[in-house]
Structure formats: C-alpha cells, structure tokens
Design a protein around this motif. Structure first.
Motif, PDB file in Angstrom:
ATOM      1  N   TYR A  84       0.835  -1.202   0.000  1.00  0.00           N
ATOM      2  CA  TYR A  84       0.000   0.000   0.000  1.00  0.00           C
ATOM      3  C   TYR A  84       0.871   1.255   0.000  1.00  0.00           C
ATOM      4  CZ  TYR A  84      -3.541   3.418   1.250  1.00  0.00           C
ATOM      5  OH  TYR A  84      -4.357   4.514   1.247  1.00  0.00           O
ATOM      6  N   TYR A  85       1.959   1.220   0.773  1.00  0.00           N
ATOM      7  CA  TYR A  85       2.894   2.350   0.775  1.00  0.00           C
ATOM      8  C   TYR A  85       3.408   2.617  -0.639  1.00  0.00           C
ATOM      9  CZ  TYR A  85       7.409   4.717   1.095  1.00  0.00           C
ATOM     10  OH  TYR A  85       8.470   5.574   0.879  1.00  0.00           O
ATOM     11  N   THR A  86       3.785   1.560  -1.355  1.00  0.00           N
ATOM     12  CA  THR A  86       4.340   1.726  -2.689  1.00  0.00           C
ATOM     13  C   THR A  86       3.293   2.241  -3.662  1.00  0.00           C
ATOM     14  OG1 THR A  86       5.844  -0.113  -2.211  1.00  0.00           O
ATOM     15  CG2 THR A  86       5.684   0.585  -4.493  1.00  0.00           C
ATOM     16  N   PHE A  87       2.069   1.717  -3.577  1.00  0.00           N
ATOM     17  CA  PHE A  87       0.988   2.248  -4.417  1.00  0.00           C
ATOM     18  C   PHE A  87       0.792   3.739  -4.148  1.00  0.00           C
ATOM     19  CE2 PHE A  87      -1.525  -2.005  -4.930  1.00  0.00           C
ATOM     20  CZ  PHE A  87      -0.583  -2.424  -5.855  1.00  0.00           C
ATOM     21  N   LEU A  88       0.764   4.099  -2.864  1.00  0.00           N
ATOM     22  CA  LEU A  88       0.546   5.496  -2.474  1.00  0.00           C
ATOM     23  C   LEU A  88       1.729   6.366  -2.895  1.00  0.00           C
ATOM     24  CD1 LEU A  88      -1.735   6.918  -0.796  1.00  0.00           C
ATOM     25  CD2 LEU A  88      -0.190   6.733   1.171  1.00  0.00           C
ATOM     26  N   ARG A  89       2.906   5.841  -2.726  1.00  0.00           N
ATOM     27  CA  ARG A  89       4.139   6.594  -2.984  1.00  0.00           C
ATOM     28  C   ARG A  89       4.329   6.892  -4.468  1.00  0.00           C
ATOM     29  NH1 ARG A  89       8.045   9.193  -4.041  1.00  0.00           N
ATOM     30  NH2 ARG A  89      10.206   8.849  -3.411  1.00  0.00           N
ATOM     31  N   LEU A  90       4.038   5.915  -5.328  1.00  0.00           N
ATOM     32  CA  LEU A  90       4.359   6.059  -6.744  1.00  0.00           C
ATOM     33  C   LEU A  90       3.170   6.496  -7.593  1.00  0.00           C
ATOM     34  CD1 LEU A  90       6.684   2.977  -7.380  1.00  0.00           C
ATOM     35  CD2 LEU A  90       7.347   5.364  -7.091  1.00  0.00           C
ATOM     36  N   GLY A  91       1.999   5.933  -7.335  1.00  0.00           N
ATOM     37  CA  GLY A  91       0.883   6.205  -8.227  1.00  0.00           C
ATOM     38  C   GLY A  91       1.163   5.671  -9.623  1.00  0.00           C
ATOM     39  N   ARG A  92       0.256   5.912 -10.542  1.00  0.00           N
ATOM     40  CA  ARG A  92       0.418   5.406 -11.907  1.00  0.00           C
ATOM     41  C   ARG A  92       1.653   5.975 -12.589  1.00  0.00           C
ATOM     42  NH1 ARG A  92      -4.165   3.017 -14.788  1.00  0.00           N
ATOM     43  NH2 ARG A  92      -5.873   2.625 -13.316  1.00  0.00           N
ATOM     44  N   GLU A  93       1.859   7.279 -12.449  1.00  0.00           N
ATOM     45  CA  GLU A  93       2.996   7.893 -13.143  1.00  0.00           C
ATOM     46  C   GLU A  93       4.320   7.421 -12.566  1.00  0.00           C
ATOM     47  OE1 GLU A  93       3.030   9.607 -15.939  1.00  0.00           O
ATOM     48  OE2 GLU A  93       0.887   9.147 -15.979  1.00  0.00           O
ATOM     49  N   GLY A  94       4.364   7.244 -11.248  1.00  0.00           N
ATOM     50  CA  GLY A  94       5.594   6.745 -10.642  1.00  0.00           C
ATOM     51  C   GLY A  94       5.911   5.333 -11.079  1.00  0.00           C
ATOM     52  N   TYR A  95       4.889   4.457 -11.087  1.00  0.00           N
ATOM     53  CA  TYR A  95       5.105   3.093 -11.567  1.00  0.00           C
ATOM     54  C   TYR A  95       5.535   3.098 -13.029  1.00  0.00           C
ATOM     55  CZ  TYR A  95       3.826  -0.134  -7.818  1.00  0.00           C
ATOM     56  OH  TYR A  95       3.832  -0.898  -6.676  1.00  0.00           O
ATOM     57  N   ARG A  96       4.908   3.956 -13.823  1.00  0.00           N
ATOM     58  CA  ARG A  96       5.274   4.019 -15.239  1.00  0.00           C
ATOM     59  C   ARG A  96       6.743   4.398 -15.392  1.00  0.00           C
ATOM     60  NH1 ARG A  96       1.422   6.947 -16.714  1.00  0.00           N
ATOM     61  NH2 ARG A  96       0.104   5.248 -17.499  1.00  0.00           N
ATOM     62  N   ALA A  97       7.203   5.356 -14.597  1.00  0.00           N
ATOM     63  CA  ALA A  97       8.598   5.798 -14.691  1.00  0.00           C
ATOM     64  C   ALA A  97       9.556   4.683 -14.279  1.00  0.00           C
ATOM     65  CB  ALA A  97       8.807   7.035 -13.819  1.00  0.00           C
ATOM     66  N   VAL A  98       9.232   3.992 -13.183  1.00  0.00           N
ATOM     67  CA  VAL A  98      10.107   2.915 -12.706  1.00  0.00           C
ATOM     68  C   VAL A  98      10.178   1.786 -13.722  1.00  0.00           C
ATOM     69  CG1 VAL A  98      10.365   1.107 -10.960  1.00  0.00           C
ATOM     70  CG2 VAL A  98       9.821   3.445 -10.262  1.00  0.00           C
TER      71      VAL A  98
END
Length: 474
Positions: A339-353
């Motif tokens: 949940y922390y990672t979902f909250l921390r990154l969001g869609r754009e953060g996951y896309r970047a990673v």
C-alpha cells in the motif's frame, strides 16, 4: 520451501568447536570466553549467548550468500526505500489474519485489492473480489482451486466418479502450476515449444480443451524469456471453440510479473478483465509490484468466479473473518509495504520505474547483440527481461561457461535449457529490476568483456552436470 535433511555427521565435537572458535571481540563480558568453544550448529546449544555474539555468528555466515542486487536471475524486489523498511519493521508483529485486532491493516489490504481491480479494468471494481497471499505461487494455487471447484460443481453428476479434470497451459509455465496439478489431482495438458515459439499457441490450446477442462492458463511474462503470451488470441480461440462445441472454458492470467508492467507501459494491450473470458488474475507484489519478498495478489472478476464454499469464516479471533488462503498466520508488513508503494508512486511513478527498467534491459540487450559470440532470443521490450544464447559457430564455450565465469565476479546470471520440444536450446537470462541501474549494466558488460578472451581460448565447453542444466523456474 525447499526440503532439507539433517546433518550427516555429528557436528558438536571438539574439532567442530575449535573450527568455530569465536573472535575474542565477540565476547562482550570476557574477551577470551569464545576462543575455545562455540555453539553446535545442528542441535540446540546447551545455554544462551549474548545477543551480539549470536548476531555476529549468523551475520558472518550470511556473508557467503550472493549479493541480491547483483542477482540477475531473480524477479524478486531487492531494493526498497528506507521509509518502507521502517513501516515493515513496525508491522512485522501484526498477524494479517487477525482483522478484528488490526482493522487498519485489513483496510489497507482491501484498498490494495480495489486498486488492482481498477488497474486491471474489472467491469465493476466494487464487485471484484480478491485477497493478498504470500506470493504468486499461493495466488495461482487459489485461482486453480476456484477453477476446479467451479468445474466440479457444473459436473457434479460425473465427478469424481468418472471425470478427471484437466488444465491447459504452455510448457513454459512457472513450476507452481505443475505443483497445483500434482497436489490437487488435475491433469496438466501442456503445449510444448516449437521452433521460435516459446510459449502457448492459441489454436493448440483450444484443441486440447474438452468437457473436463477446468481452464486455460496464460502467462503475461514468461520466466523463460520475458515474453507475453497472447492472452486475447487465446480468448478468441476459446470463443470460437464455444461457438462450435458449446464448451465454455475460463481463462486465468498468471501475471506474476507482467500484470505490474503492462498496465503502465502497454496500455493498449488487451489482456485483463476487459476480456470477458478472463475470470481471474494473479500477480506478485514482490516482483514488479516493487515490494520485498512475501506478498502476492489474487483477484476474480466477481464473486461468481470464486465459489462461496471455498471461503472459510472464523470468529474465534474476535470477529467474523472470511478467508481464502493456504496460509493462516502471516505478518502484515508486506501488505502495508504494498500500500505504501501504491501510495508513494501512483500510476505515473510506476510508469517511470518500469520504463526505466525496460530501457535498461533494452540497452543491455543491444550490447549483448553487438558481441558476435551471442544471439538474442528476446530484447526486453515486454518484461524488462531478455534471453540469449551463444551464436552459431561458437564452439569454445557455452552459456553454462559464461554463467560460471560471471559468478566469479559476483554476477548471478542463470543458464538453463528450454523444455519440451526445445531441450536443444540453452540460454542465459537477464532480469532487470528497480535498483539495477545503467551503471551496473555497464559494469556487467565490462566484466563480460574481460572474460570473453579466456572463454574463446578454451578448447571446448567445460560441460555441466545434466541435473543442473534444467529449466530455471524463478
């Protein structure tokens, strides 16, 4: 978990104790107390040790493990932010099953399920059902059980007396599916590899289905080469099968890795609940979900795909708690970290990673392709994973030699043979994850470049034990 046997010989004699003599600095109260004695290694010690002494004994032995950041075999996350580690430390004593005692942890699990249902385009995320697991292997077991129970209910007049259920899949599936079929007495109907096709063929999969087929497994991100299986084409072939025969065969998507990559990098790829035939999906939160090992997720399109009789309800922990899992007690730390990672990154953060991981994989694959000794099978343009083999005409060494020599430099790059019908093909596989930087990729290539002259001077491959030259299922 792997099975282990006890020690083959006593290990608590005087010679063993002298071999394990402690560094004098480990004896906090008496610096020389450990110089002539140390605890046994295969039976409980007679008495306690100071905490720092016990820590040092374990810590020093673990130094002989490989460096997880240099492990290019594993898909599992090997780096998280310090803040995530703090949260995990704060939650490791919370029992995930006890939702009455830890209601906020349970709420975070529920939110993660809702987020994944939305990410995977469930028709109505509010009615999709799902749960956390210890990883994709457990999630696959649960999905398989749901498929089997639904089939058994539809065939109650024939099962178990005269009907044996079967499950159709490619030979490239992760080993958990072989376990499922063995443990729960389901016939595994596997489509072999042919030529340059290294995963499931839609037409052959449909041809293998009959009235006893509980489902078809598709893999979004094969562990063998990083490629996506054609989920939409498999569903189309099964749609045609239903039109011709009336057989209605559901599809499960094993998205252990790809279900946390494709939604961000391949948005136009239709593989998820947008396909009506997809009844369930699993993923590994601890792979491209970017959480340390210990969490997976299983989701079903709606409650209709998860038979109610498989859900157990317990109340002795203080409330009515529905549970569908192979495990009972487990820590809430990994779910909180998800949940922390979902909250921390969001869609754009996951896309970047994930885009960074794919860019690094693609760039590294091109560097391997530029070396005349190698031939690429995949290029890291689906999962950030690619496979390669030695080029035609290379006779001085094989992929096992390359893997062995890279291990001397600290790199863990698996070498393995493909399964039926391509056991003639041996490959190396490189997995790029968050934390594996372009700089580390350059260092890998530098070490490989230094090793190649020696490999080229060999009179031939050094050979490998046939028992180790097998498919790598990680």
């Amino acid at each position: 978990m792997p099975l282990h046997q006890g020690a083959n010989r006593p290990s608590d004699g005087a010679g063993e104790r002298r071999r394990l003599s402690l560094n004098p600095f480990y004896g906090e109260a008496d610096p020389v107390s450990g110089m002539t004695a140390a605890p046994p290694t295969h039976r409980l010690p007679d008495g306690p040790l100071p905490p720092m002494t016990a820590y040092r004994l374990v810590h020093d032995e673990l130094m002989l493990d490989g460096n997880s950041r240099l492990n290019l075999a594993t898909f599992v996350t090997t780096w998280m932010e310090p803040q995530a580690g703090v949260l995990m430390g704060e939650c490791r004593d919370k029992n995930m099953i006890d939702k009455d005692e830890y209601p906020r942890t349970a709420e975070l699990e529920k939110r993660c399920v809702a987020m994944l249902a939305d990410l995977w385009n469930a028709p109505d995320p509010a009615t999709a059902v799902g749960c956390s697991t210890t990883g994709s292997s457990e999630a696959c077991m649960l999905a398989g059980l749901a498929l089997k129970r639904r089939w058994a209910t539809r065939n109650a007049d024939r099962y178990p007396a005269s009907a044996r259920p079967n499950l159709v899949m490619g030979v490239n599936v992760q080993v958990c599916w072989d376990k499922f079929c063995d443990f729960w007495e389901v016939e595994a109907r596997q489509v072999p590899m042919e030529g340059d096709r290294f995963h499931l063929d839609p037409g052959i999969a449909a041809d293998l289905c009959d009235e006893n087929t509980i489902g078809v497994i598709t893999v979004l991100g094969s562990t063998f080469d990083g490629s996506y299986e054609p989920v939409a084409e498999v569903c189309a072939a099964l749609d045609d099968l239903q039109r011709r025969t009336g057989l209605d065969v559901p599809v499960h998507v094993d998205g252990a890795s790809g279900a946390m990559v494709a939604p961000f990098l391949d948005e136009d790829l239709v593989w998820d609940f947008r396909l009506p035939r997809v009844s369930s999906i699993n993923t590994s939160g601890h792979k491209y979900g970017l959480v340390y090992p210990g969490v997976g997720w299983a989701l079903w399109r709606s409650s209709a795909e998860l038979p109610e009789e498989l859900v157990f309800r317990v109340n002795y922990l203080g409330g009515d708690m529905p549970t569908f899992a192979l495990n009972f007690s487990r820590p809430g730390a990994q779910v909180v970290a998800q949940y922390y990672t979902f909250l921390r990154l969001g869609r754009e953060g996951y896309r970047a990673v994930q885009q960074t991981a794919r860019d690094i994989a693609g760039g590294l694959a091109e560097k391997f392709a530029a070396i005349e000794d190698f031939r690429l099978l995949t290029r890291g343009d689906e999962l950030p994973v690619f496979a390669l083999t030695v080029a035609d005409g290379v006779t001085a060494f094989d992929v096992f030699d390359v893997s062995r020599r890279l291990r001397e430099r600290g790199w863990l790059v698996p070498a393995y043979t493909f399964p039926e019908n391509r056991t003639d093909l041996s490959v190396l596989r490189v997995v790029c994850r968050n934390g594996f930087s372009a700089d580390l990729g350059d260092l890998l290539m530098e070490d490989l470049t230094q090793l190649l002259p020696e490999l080229r001077r060999q009179p031939g491959p050094l050979g490998t034990d046939a028992s180790t030259a097998t498919a790598f299922h990680h």
